[in-house]
Write a protein that holds these residues in place. Structure first.
Motif, PDB file in Angstrom:
ATOM      1  N   VAL A  60       0.852  -1.192   0.000  1.00 36.01           N
ATOM      2  CA  VAL A  60       0.000   0.000   0.000  1.00 36.01           C
ATOM      3  C   VAL A  60       0.888   1.243   0.000  1.00 36.01           C
ATOM      4  CG1 VAL A  60      -1.818   1.260   1.221  1.00 36.01           C
ATOM      5  CG2 VAL A  60      -1.746  -1.251   1.330  1.00 36.01           C
ATOM      6  N   ILE A  61       0.626   2.148  -0.935  1.00 35.63           N
ATOM      7  CA  ILE A  61       1.286   3.450  -0.947  1.00 35.63           C
ATOM      8  C   ILE A  61       0.400   4.394  -0.140  1.00 35.63           C
ATOM      9  CG2 ILE A  61       2.177   5.338  -2.367  1.00 35.63           C
ATOM     10  CD1 ILE A  61       3.561   2.614  -2.870  1.00 35.63           C
ATOM     11  N   ASP A  62       0.889   4.795   1.024  1.00 32.37           N
ATOM     12  CA  ASP A  62       0.098   5.606   1.958  1.00 32.37           C
ATOM     13  C   ASP A  62       1.006   6.651   2.607  1.00 32.37           C
ATOM     14  OD1 ASP A  62      -1.653   6.627   3.820  1.00 32.37           O
ATOM     15  OD2 ASP A  62      -1.971   4.741   4.871  1.00 32.37           O
ATOM     16  N   PRO A  63       1.308   7.750   1.901  1.00 32.72           N
ATOM     17  CA  PRO A  63       2.291   8.723   2.400  1.00 32.72           C
ATOM     18  C   PRO A  63       2.026   9.224   3.818  1.00 32.72           C
ATOM     19  CG  PRO A  63       1.672   9.242   0.153  1.00 32.72           C
ATOM     20  CD  PRO A  63       0.752   8.138   0.606  1.00 32.72           C
ATOM     21  N   HIS A  64       0.766   9.347   4.212  1.00 23.89           N
ATOM     22  CA  HIS A  64       0.432   9.934   5.509  1.00 23.89           C
ATOM     23  C   HIS A  64      -0.149   8.925   6.498  1.00 23.89           C
ATOM     24  CE1 HIS A  64       1.325  13.719   3.626  1.00 23.89           C
ATOM     25  NE2 HIS A  64       0.484  13.410   2.649  1.00 23.89           N
ATOM     26  N   TYR A  85      -2.151 -11.880   6.832  1.00 23.74           N
ATOM     27  CA  TYR A  85      -1.335 -12.008   5.633  1.00 23.74           C
ATOM     28  C   TYR A  85      -0.366 -10.837   5.550  1.00 23.74           C
ATOM     29  CZ  TYR A  85      -4.630 -15.588   4.169  1.00 23.74           C
ATOM     30  OH  TYR A  85      -5.399 -16.710   4.108  1.00 23.74           O
ATOM     31  N   HIS A  86       0.724 -11.034   4.816  1.00 24.06           N
ATOM     32  CA  HIS A  86       1.801 -10.062   4.741  1.00 24.06           C
ATOM     33  C   HIS A  86       1.347  -8.786   4.027  1.00 24.06           C
ATOM     34  CE1 HIS A  86       6.366  -9.448   3.845  1.00 24.06           C
ATOM     35  NE2 HIS A  86       5.862  -8.495   4.582  1.00 24.06           N
ATOM     36  N   THR A  87       1.547  -7.663   4.694  1.00 22.87           N
ATOM     37  CA  THR A  87       1.223  -6.352   4.138  1.00 22.87           C
ATOM     38  C   THR A  87       2.404  -5.424   4.368  1.00 22.87           C
ATOM     39  OG1 THR A  87      -1.122  -6.662   4.633  1.00 22.87           O
ATOM     40  CG2 THR A  87      -0.386  -4.399   4.233  1.00 22.87           C
ATOM     41  N   ILE A  88       2.767  -4.666   3.346  1.00 22.89           N
ATOM     42  CA  ILE A  88       3.820  -3.656   3.448  1.00 22.89           C
ATOM     43  C   ILE A  88       3.191  -2.311   3.134  1.00 22.89           C
ATOM     44  CG2 ILE A  88       6.009  -2.816   2.505  1.00 22.89           C
ATOM     45  CD1 ILE A  88       6.588  -5.737   1.670  1.00 22.89           C
ATOM     46  N   ILE A  89       3.497  -1.310   3.954  1.00 27.93           N
ATOM     47  CA  ILE A  89       2.978   0.036   3.720  1.00 27.93           C
ATOM     48  C   ILE A  89       4.160   0.988   3.543  1.00 27.93           C
ATOM     49  CG2 ILE A  89       1.657   1.954   4.684  1.00 27.93           C
ATOM     50  CD1 ILE A  89      -0.020  -0.121   6.168  1.00 27.93           C
ATOM     51  N   TYR A  90       4.156   1.700   2.426  1.00 30.48           N
ATOM     52  CA  TYR A  90       5.163   2.727   2.180  1.00 30.48           C
ATOM     53  C   TYR A  90       4.574   4.072   2.569  1.00 30.48           C
ATOM     54  CZ  TYR A  90       8.097  -0.592  -0.251  1.00 30.48           C
ATOM     55  OH  TYR A  90       8.887  -1.673  -0.542  1.00 30.48           O
ATOM     56  N   HIS A  91       5.334   4.849   3.363  1.00 33.78           N
ATOM     57  CA  HIS A  91       4.857   6.135   3.865  1.00 33.78           C
ATOM     58  C   HIS A  91       6.008   7.124   3.912  1.00 33.78           C
ATOM     59  CE1 HIS A  91       6.791   6.181   7.809  1.00 33.78           C
ATOM     60  NE2 HIS A  91       6.778   4.868   7.648  1.00 33.78           N
ATOM     61  N   TRP A 108       6.453  -1.873   7.494  1.00 35.72           N
ATOM     62  CA  TRP A 108       6.346  -0.532   6.940  1.00 35.72           C
ATOM     63  C   TRP A 108       7.717  -0.098   6.461  1.00 35.72           C
ATOM     64  CZ3 TRP A 108       9.290   3.214   9.310  1.00 35.72           C
ATOM     65  CH2 TRP A 108       9.758   2.901  10.583  1.00 35.72           C
ATOM     66  N   ASN A 109       7.723   0.771   5.498  1.00 41.66           N
ATOM     67  CA  ASN A 109       8.951   1.304   4.934  1.00 41.66           C
ATOM     68  C   ASN A 109       8.798   2.796   4.749  1.00 41.66           C
ATOM     69  OD1 ASN A 109      10.692  -1.094   4.172  1.00 41.66           O
ATOM     70  ND2 ASN A 109       8.697  -1.673   3.382  1.00 41.66           N
ATOM     71  N   HIS A 110       9.798   3.530   5.252  1.00 42.34           N
ATOM     72  CA  HIS A 110       9.798   4.975   5.079  1.00 42.34           C
ATOM     73  C   HIS A 110      10.347   5.303   3.703  1.00 42.34           C
ATOM     74  CE1 HIS A 110      11.392   9.092   5.387  1.00 42.34           C
ATOM     75  NE2 HIS A 110      10.301   9.273   6.096  1.00 42.34           N
ATOM     76  N   VAL A 111       9.689   6.204   3.012  1.00 44.69           N
ATOM     77  CA  VAL A 111      10.137   6.665   1.709  1.00 44.69           C
ATOM     78  C   VAL A 111      10.256   8.175   1.777  1.00 44.69           C
ATOM     79  CG1 VAL A 111       9.571   6.823  -0.739  1.00 44.69           C
ATOM     80  CG2 VAL A 111       8.972   4.769   0.543  1.00 44.69           C
ATOM     81  N   THR A 112      11.399   8.699   1.396  1.00 49.49           N
ATOM     82  CA  THR A 112      11.553  10.133   1.350  1.00 49.49           C
ATOM     83  C   THR A 112      10.905  10.642   0.072  1.00 49.49           C
ATOM     84  OG1 THR A 112      13.640   9.990   2.552  1.00 49.49           O
ATOM     85  CG2 THR A 112      13.229  12.024   1.329  1.00 49.49           C
TER      86      THR A 112
END
Length: 119
Positions: A60-64, A85-91, A108-112
């Protein structure tokens, strides 16, 4: 429109095709509004998994981090956050803000976020 209830806009045959595609995929990528609007699971359900197959990773792309922080949208109560189930959220939130979130086993993964007009 996030206020109106979601509606199906496809046929059972098309849904079966979507689930066959998921079955063949390692991951399913969506934006946060898909989660907010549909409370989707993004899993394979309408067709059997292949022998030895696994559910695709949901990305999921979820910046906020709206899926966790927006109470009016459910504040962390979405199906893909609760089913195991496995979920990754980019924020793109700060570490301080991220510490306030109950991740419930979600990666979760931080994205600048880079604004190309400002270097």
């Amino acid at each position: 429109d996030l206020v109106a209830p979601p509606e199906r806009f496809t046929s059972p045959t098309s849904l079966d095709l979507v689930h066959r595609l998921r079955r063949e995929s390692d991951a399913v990528l969506v934006g946060v509004n898909t989660v907010l609007r549909d409370d989707c699971t993004l899993t394979v359900r309408r067709v059997p998994l292949l022998e030895g197959g696994k559910q695709p990773v949901r990305v999921v792309i979820d910046p906020h981090l709206k899926v966790f922080t927006r109470e009016k949208y459910g504040g962390g109560k979405f199906s893909l956050l609760k089913d195991g189930y496995h979920t990754i959220i980019y924020h793109s939130l700060s570490r301080e803000r991220v510490k306030q979130v109950d991740w419930q086993g979600v990666d979760w993964n931080h994205v600048t976020i880079v604004n190309p007009t400002h270097e």
